[in-house]
Write an enzyme that holds these catalytic residues in place. Structure first.
Site, PDB file in Angstrom:
ATOM      1  N   ASP A 135       0.679  -2.395  12.331  1.00 55.66           N
ATOM      2  CA  ASP A 135       1.129  -2.816  11.001  1.00 55.66           C
ATOM      3  C   ASP A 135       1.470  -4.305  11.041  1.00 55.66           C
ATOM      4  OD1 ASP A 135       2.820  -1.300   8.379  1.00 55.66           O
ATOM      5  OD2 ASP A 135       3.012  -3.441   8.810  1.00 55.66           O
ATOM      6  N   THR A 184      -0.877   7.555  -0.898  1.00 54.32           N
ATOM      7  CA  THR A 184      -2.187   7.470  -1.568  1.00 54.32           C
ATOM      8  C   THR A 184      -3.071   6.388  -0.958  1.00 54.32           C
ATOM      9  OG1 THR A 184      -1.400   5.807  -3.121  1.00 54.32           O
ATOM     10  CG2 THR A 184      -1.097   8.112  -3.762  1.00 54.32           C
ATOM     11  N   ARG A 228       0.849  -1.173   0.000  1.00 53.03           N
ATOM     12  CA  ARG A 228       0.000   0.000   0.000  1.00 53.03           C
ATOM     13  C   ARG A 228       0.887   1.225   0.000  1.00 53.03           C
ATOM     14  NH1 ARG A 228      -4.557   0.990   4.477  1.00 53.03           N
ATOM     15  NH2 ARG A 228      -2.735   1.531   5.684  1.00 53.03           N
ATOM     16  N   ASP A 282       5.028  -5.397   9.709  1.00 55.53           N
ATOM     17  CA  ASP A 282       6.102  -4.998  10.629  1.00 55.53           C
ATOM     18  C   ASP A 282       6.099  -5.847  11.892  1.00 55.53           C
ATOM     19  OD1 ASP A 282       7.076  -3.099   8.926  1.00 55.53           O
ATOM     20  OD2 ASP A 282       6.097  -1.412   9.912  1.00 55.53           O
TER      21      ASP A 282
HETATM   22  C1  PRP Z   1      -1.018  -4.335   4.699  1.00 53.82           C
HETATM   23  C2  PRP Z   1      -1.852  -5.582   4.892  1.00 53.82           C
HETATM   24  C3  PRP Z   1      -2.701  -5.579   3.651  1.00 53.82           C
HETATM   25  C4  PRP Z   1      -2.926  -4.122   3.400  1.00 53.82           C
HETATM   26  C5  PRP Z   1      -4.307  -3.774   3.858  1.00 53.82           C
HETATM   27  O1  PRP Z   1       0.018  -4.573   3.838  1.00 53.82           O
HETATM   28  O2  PRP Z   1      -1.080  -6.744   5.059  1.00 53.82           O
HETATM   29  O3  PRP Z   1      -2.084  -6.193   2.543  1.00 53.82           O
HETATM   30  O4  PRP Z   1      -1.964  -3.412   4.183  1.00 53.82           O
HETATM   31  O5  PRP Z   1      -4.602  -2.464   3.542  1.00 53.82           O
HETATM   32  P1  PRP Z   1      -5.722  -2.058   2.476  1.00 53.82           P
HETATM   33  O6  PRP Z   1      -6.909  -2.920   2.772  1.00 53.82           O
HETATM   34  O7  PRP Z   1      -5.955  -0.619   2.789  1.00 53.82           O
HETATM   35  O8  PRP Z   1      -5.171  -2.279   1.104  1.00 53.82           O
HETATM   36  P2  PRP Z   1       1.132  -3.472   3.507  1.00 53.82           P
HETATM   37  O9  PRP Z   1       0.707  -2.629   2.347  1.00 53.82           O
HETATM   38  O10 PRP Z   1       1.488  -2.724   4.763  1.00 53.82           O
HETATM   39  O11 PRP Z   1       2.336  -4.325   2.970  1.00 53.82           O
HETATM   40  P3  PRP Z   1       3.222  -5.439   3.719  1.00 53.82           P
HETATM   41  O12 PRP Z   1       2.368  -6.665   3.847  1.00 53.82           O
HETATM   42  O13 PRP Z   1       4.341  -5.621   2.768  1.00 53.82           O
HETATM   43  O14 PRP Z   1       3.662  -4.898   5.060  1.00 53.82           O
HETATM   44  N1  URA Z   2      -2.277  -2.576   7.109  1.00 56.52           N
HETATM   45  C1  URA Z   2      -1.877  -2.986   8.330  1.00 56.52           C
HETATM   46  O1  URA Z   2      -0.885  -3.714   8.460  1.00 56.52           O
HETATM   47  N2  URA Z   2      -2.578  -2.562   9.381  1.00 56.52           N
HETATM   48  C2  URA Z   2      -3.651  -1.781   9.289  1.00 56.52           C
HETATM   49  O2  URA Z   2      -4.275  -1.453  10.320  1.00 56.52           O
HETATM   50  C3  URA Z   2      -4.049  -1.359   8.007  1.00 56.52           C
HETATM   51  C4  URA Z   2      -3.349  -1.775   6.933  1.00 56.52           C
END
Ligand code: PRP
Ligand code: URA
Length: 209
Positions: free
Chosen positions: A200, A108, A104, A203
């Site tokens: 997160d 944006t 994400r 993380d």
């Molecule tokens: C997080 C989570 C989802 C997304 C959800 O991933 O694991 O994939 O955000 O958010 P959304 O519903 O608003 O799209 P992130 O983009 O942080 O990537 P990561 O898994 O690499 O940490």
């Molecule tokens: N992605 C995450 O990892 N946590 C949230 O709360 C939203 C998006």
């Protein structure tokens, strides 16, 4: 419209509480996510078809039941979805695994796809797309679209925690997809984080940031 199922099993709810807890460290967080994924997989596979088979027990023949050989596919959305896929595979080890890489954009909040690799027989499989978080819904919507573009027709979405906004978005864009959750939370904050959520997920799983 796809159904939304929130699994209220006490073990799922208990473990989710400690997943949410900010004082839970990476090792324990990872173990708990893995365990909850296994428990959710138990619930999500309730519909699998059985066929009659006969086996020999030490005492004689037993007319029993075995899975009818449905082709399943598990598709974690990278990165955080990886934290759930092994837990699911413990129960359905014959499932094939696809990957969709999606992050994400922090400004944006729009998802950016960077990797897709799916089993070759996409049309014949029932897919479970997994990601701990369904926030705005952008990542899940795009991941499901990606599977559909490649021929998938039978898709479920399994997440630990969702915001109402994310559920609504998936239902709008992919009305036939059933959604399976451990919790449906209150809302999103201004940064697109689920409130109260767990922070997160990537993380916390991988110890980054
Ligand atoms: C997080 C989570 C989802 C997304 C959800 O991933 O694991 O994939 O955000 O958010 P959304 O519903 O608003 O799209 P992130 O983009 O942080 O990537 P990561 O898994 O690499 O940490
Ligand atoms: N992605 C995450 O990892 N946590 C949230 O709360 C939203 C998006």
């Amino acid at each position: 419209m796809g159904n939304v199922h929130v699994f209220d099993h006490p073990l799922i709810q208990h473990k989710l509480t400690y997943i949410r807890d900010v004082s839970t460290g990476t090792k324990e967080f990872r173990e708990l996510v893995d365990e909850v994924a296994t428990l959710m997989a138990f619930e999500i596979t309730r519909h699998l078809q059985l066929q009659e088979v006969t086996v020999e027990t030490p005492v004689g023949p037993s007319k029993s039941h075995a899975l009818a050989g449905k082709k399943l596919g598990v598709v974690p959305i990278l990165r955080a979805g990886i934290g759930m896929s092994d837990g699911i595979l413990k129960l359905i080890p014959a499932a094939k695994v696809g990957h969709v890489g999606m992050y994400r954009d922090p400004k944006t909040l729009k998802p950016v796809e960077y990797y897709v690799k799916l089993p070759s027989d996409v049309e014949e499989r029932e897919f479970i797309v997994v990601d701990p978080m369904l926030a705005t819904g952008g990542s899940a919507v795009d991941a499901i679209s990606s599977l559909k573009q490649r021929g998938a027709t039978n898709i479920k979405l399994m997440c630990l925690i969702a915001a109402p906004e994310g559920v609504e978005e998936v239902q709008k864009q992919h009305p036939e997809v059933d959604i399976y959750l451990a919790a449906l939370d209150e809302k999103l904050d201004e940064k697109g984080y689920i409130v109260p959520g767990l922070g997160d997920a990537g993380d916390r799983l991988f110890g980054t940031k």
